[in-house]
Design a protein around this motif. Sequence first.
Motif, PDB file in Angstrom:
ATOM      1  N   MET A 148       0.836  -1.204   0.000  1.00 28.69           N
ATOM      2  CA  MET A 148       0.000   0.000   0.000  1.00 28.69           C
ATOM      3  C   MET A 148       0.869   1.252   0.000  1.00 28.69           C
ATOM      4  O   MET A 148       0.673   2.177  -0.779  1.00 28.69           O
ATOM      5  N   ARG A 197       3.919   1.444  -0.891  1.00 30.78           N
ATOM      6  CA  ARG A 197       4.651   1.491  -2.161  1.00 30.78           C
ATOM      7  C   ARG A 197       3.748   2.088  -3.248  1.00 30.78           C
ATOM      8  O   ARG A 197       4.173   2.909  -4.055  1.00 30.78           O
ATOM      9  N   ALA A 198       2.493   1.651  -3.209  1.00 31.45           N
ATOM     10  CA  ALA A 198       1.546   2.143  -4.209  1.00 31.45           C
ATOM     11  C   ALA A 198       1.386   3.655  -4.101  1.00 31.45           C
ATOM     12  O   ALA A 198       1.406   4.371  -5.112  1.00 31.45           O
ATOM     13  N   HIS A 256       2.347   6.443  -6.810  1.00 31.09           N
ATOM     14  CA  HIS A 256       1.329   7.377  -7.291  1.00 31.09           C
ATOM     15  C   HIS A 256       1.863   8.806  -7.249  1.00 31.09           C
ATOM     16  O   HIS A 256       1.668   9.588  -8.168  1.00 31.09           O
ATOM     17  N   ILE A 303       4.206  -3.922 -11.257  1.00 30.12           N
ATOM     18  CA  ILE A 303       3.101  -3.437 -10.427  1.00 30.12           C
ATOM     19  C   ILE A 303       1.788  -3.883 -11.060  1.00 30.12           C
ATOM     20  O   ILE A 303       1.739  -4.180 -12.255  1.00 30.12           O
ATOM     21  N   ASN A 304       0.770  -3.871 -10.255  1.00 28.74           N
ATOM     22  CA  ASN A 304      -0.555  -4.289 -10.708  1.00 28.74           C
ATOM     23  C   ASN A 304      -0.981  -3.497 -11.944  1.00 28.74           C
ATOM     24  O   ASN A 304      -0.887  -2.274 -11.978  1.00 28.74           O
ATOM     25  N   PHE A 348      -3.749  -0.805 -11.433  1.00 30.46           N
ATOM     26  CA  PHE A 348      -3.232   0.348 -10.705  1.00 30.46           C
ATOM     27  C   PHE A 348      -2.388   1.226 -11.638  1.00 30.46           C
ATOM     28  O   PHE A 348      -2.561   2.435 -11.702  1.00 30.46           O
ATOM     29  N   TYR A 349      -1.512   0.581 -12.389  1.00 30.86           N
ATOM     30  CA  TYR A 349      -0.626   1.309 -13.278  1.00 30.86           C
ATOM     31  C   TYR A 349      -1.436   2.115 -14.315  1.00 30.86           C
ATOM     32  O   TYR A 349      -1.195   3.307 -14.517  1.00 30.86           O
TER      33      TYR A 349
END
Lengths: 263, 273
Positions: A1, A3-4, A8, A104-105, A108-109
């Motif tokens: 999370m 990291r996300a 972002h 990465i997902n 999300f990307y």
Amino acid sequence: MRRALRLHRIFISQHMKRLMEYKLDFTMGALGLFISQVIQLLFLGIIFSQIPNLKGWSFNEILFIYGFSLIPKGIDHLLFDNLWMIGYQIVNKGEFDKYLTRPINSLFYVTVENFQVDAFGELIMGIVLVAYSVVQLLSHIVWYRIFVLLLIVPFAVLIFTSLKIITASIAFWTKQSGHVIHMVYMVNDFAKYPVTIYNNVVKVIITYILPFAFTAYYPAGYFLRGQDGLFSVVGTILISVTLFGISLFVWNKGVKSYESAGS
Amino acid sequence: MMKSFFRTYMPFAKAGTQQMMAYKVNFIFHLIGEIMSCFIMFFIWKAVFTSTDGKTFMGFTMNDMIVYIFISFMTGYLSYSDGAFVLGEEIRDGSVSMRLIKPCSFDMCFLFQEIGNRVISYGIIFVPIVAGVEIYRYFLMGSVQFNVGNFIMFFISLQFAYLINFYFNIIYGFLAFYLKNLWGTTLIKDVIVNFLSGATIPLAFMPFALQTFLTYLPFSSLSYTPVMIYMGMYTWDKILFSMALQIFWIFAFWGISKLIWRSAIRRICVQGG
């Protein structure tokens, strides 16, 4: 999370750099959205110059509902606009490969890659209208409901985003789905006005099938008049979470059946 | 003369039709998305008319408003033109040279391609909307409201509106290539044109001075004139006058677009290739 979130932030700062280079682009897009809202308001103003209320809703209440509807819409537009590109060209041109090869997902990307500043045209207008109508209606406002309303905003955004994810995912099977996204997205305009003005068919569609009414009218109705608290507040949260779950499922199914463009 | 003209340009129309056929599903989805706004307007007006005491709103009955909403939507859709937007881009990247070596004029190529396109969009939009509006009016009023004379004049006026839009957008296409951001500037242009042409708010609802002023601008010719003719709001004198105004604007924009084209071509310098 964490990291996300860090990623972002990096994406947004990258985008800001690009933005500074094209200041004119930003102003034009935001200005366009802003003017189109002003003209809509002019239209409402003309109507209310002739009638005292619209099915029991005063001008200021209508302004609040209209303004509030722009906020979740604007936030979704600002942060997750890139999904349109999935529907229009990324899948069709085989550019989706890029998202699959990164650690990465993919969803999300794709969603965070673009930061669409045009959305400020909607957001600023929404905030101005909400602030103006709240000042006008000051004596009727129950203050703790503001916190409830703020709590609802992210879930309302999620309704927009989930519907966009589901419709964009169709492109994994059909190559293009931009026009399907457009068709579904346009339904949100119904939610800018009190649901009570519509007939039952429209009511059912915007409440249960494409639940845009939960992005604006139901939360706003709760805030203004305390109507249907449980249905409006808990309903918004439940529906958005369910819809998001469905959208993740459809997306993952779609990614599995993605085939790159030939050559 | 006439024969060779059509032999030159008919292939463009055919290509336009084929292009439209290939994307007809997209077109229908797009249309459903756009027509949603008509239904929102429909319900707003229904609520307005149940909230007023009188039978009319600034001189319009509910019946009038429904015709206005759907016919002005259709007029806007069928007179829209964006075929020539690529021109600005072509001048910038030099591919316009391909147009210069072909023995046909640039505007006619675009025009015929769009006409080919429009054959399909007429089939999909025109018949259902006109039939829908007339059936609705018949049940609301109990008698046939359709007026053949008005309808024919409306149809001609709609074609004029398209031609004005066509040349107006060629000029905008030239401009847009200086303004670069097409999405933003096109949005601004469309919003302003829709407002000034009475597509968003009927011009009759505006203050009298503004209304008179807007009648003489080219924009009212794009949407308001044909719609008013359809609704039977204009007398024959007024119909002829406003159609003459439409013809004037067609020639004005045609002339301007030719001038810009000529000066752009004189200055252009295509490298290599």
